[in-house]
Motif scaffolding. Structure first.
Motif, PDB file in Angstrom:
ATOM      1  N   LYS A  11       0.909  -1.155   0.059  1.00 31.55           N
ATOM      2  CA  LYS A  11      -0.053  -0.101   0.040  1.00 31.55           C
ATOM      3  C   LYS A  11       0.932   1.158  -0.131  1.00 31.55           C
ATOM      4  O   LYS A  11       2.017   1.428   0.839  1.00 31.55           O
ATOM      5  N   THR A  12       0.558   2.192  -0.694  1.00 28.27           N
ATOM      6  CA  THR A  12       1.358   3.452  -0.814  1.00 28.27           C
ATOM      7  C   THR A  12       0.803   4.303   0.152  1.00 28.27           C
ATOM      8  O   THR A  12      -0.496   4.453   0.298  1.00 28.27           O
ATOM      9  N   ALA A  19       5.920   7.670  -4.121  1.00 27.69           N
ATOM     10  CA  ALA A  19       5.812   6.359  -3.496  1.00 27.69           C
ATOM     11  C   ALA A  19       5.429   5.375  -4.518  1.00 27.69           C
ATOM     12  O   ALA A  19       5.923   4.365  -4.493  1.00 27.69           O
ATOM     13  N   ASN A  20       4.975   5.518  -5.683  1.00 22.29           N
ATOM     14  CA  ASN A  20       4.682   4.806  -6.927  1.00 22.29           C
ATOM     15  C   ASN A  20       5.213   5.629  -8.114  1.00 22.29           C
ATOM     16  O   ASN A  20       4.504   6.350  -8.884  1.00 22.29           O
ATOM     17  N   ALA A  23       3.590   4.617 -11.563  1.00 20.49           N
ATOM     18  CA  ALA A  23       2.452   5.197 -12.035  1.00 20.49           C
ATOM     19  C   ALA A  23       2.659   6.866 -12.246  1.00 20.49           C
ATOM     20  O   ALA A  23       1.898   7.268 -13.271  1.00 20.49           O
ATOM     21  N   GLU A  24       3.483   7.567 -11.564  1.00 20.95           N
ATOM     22  CA  GLU A  24       3.521   8.765 -11.862  1.00 20.95           C
ATOM     23  C   GLU A  24       4.237   9.296 -13.062  1.00 20.95           C
ATOM     24  O   GLU A  24       3.968  10.286 -13.500  1.00 20.95           O
TER      25      GLU A  24
END
Length: 102
Positions: A11-12, A19-20, A23-24
């Motif tokens: 979990k972010t 943190a991800n 995705a970013e």
């Protein structure tokens, strides 16, 4: 479902944009190359635009980390110096894809 396949769910933390990173990076690429250059009318239009861009991103757009090849490369390599080239506009000409003409 994920744990049954042996995948660990991480979990972010909330409001932690770094943190991800994958995705970013994807969101930033889509915004820079696609949605920032268009006027999105509604959710259906956005879904269509994102589907077209995702297809282009995975099938035609060169990726630096893959040696300038797309993640899903075409099945054969073409000598572009001897072939006729055909241009296909994507997203009403915002992006162009090139392939060998028949």
């Amino acid at each position: 479902m994920f744990t049954a396949d042996g995948i660990d769910v991480i979990k972010t933390p909330p409001q932690a944009p770094r943190a991800n990173a994958f995705a970013e990076r994807w969101v930033g690429t889509v915004r820079r190359e696609c949605t920032d250059l268009m006027l999105i009318v509604n959710e259906r239009h956005l879904a269509t635009v994102l589907a077209d861009y995702t297809s282009h991103y995975n099938d035609h757009r060169p990726h630096r980390s893959l040696g300038q090849q797309p993640p899903n490369p075409p099945p054969r390599i073409v000598d572009v110096t001897a072939a006729r080239i055909k241009r296909r506009p994507i997203l009403d000409g915002l992006i162009n894809e090139y392939s060998q003409a028949a």
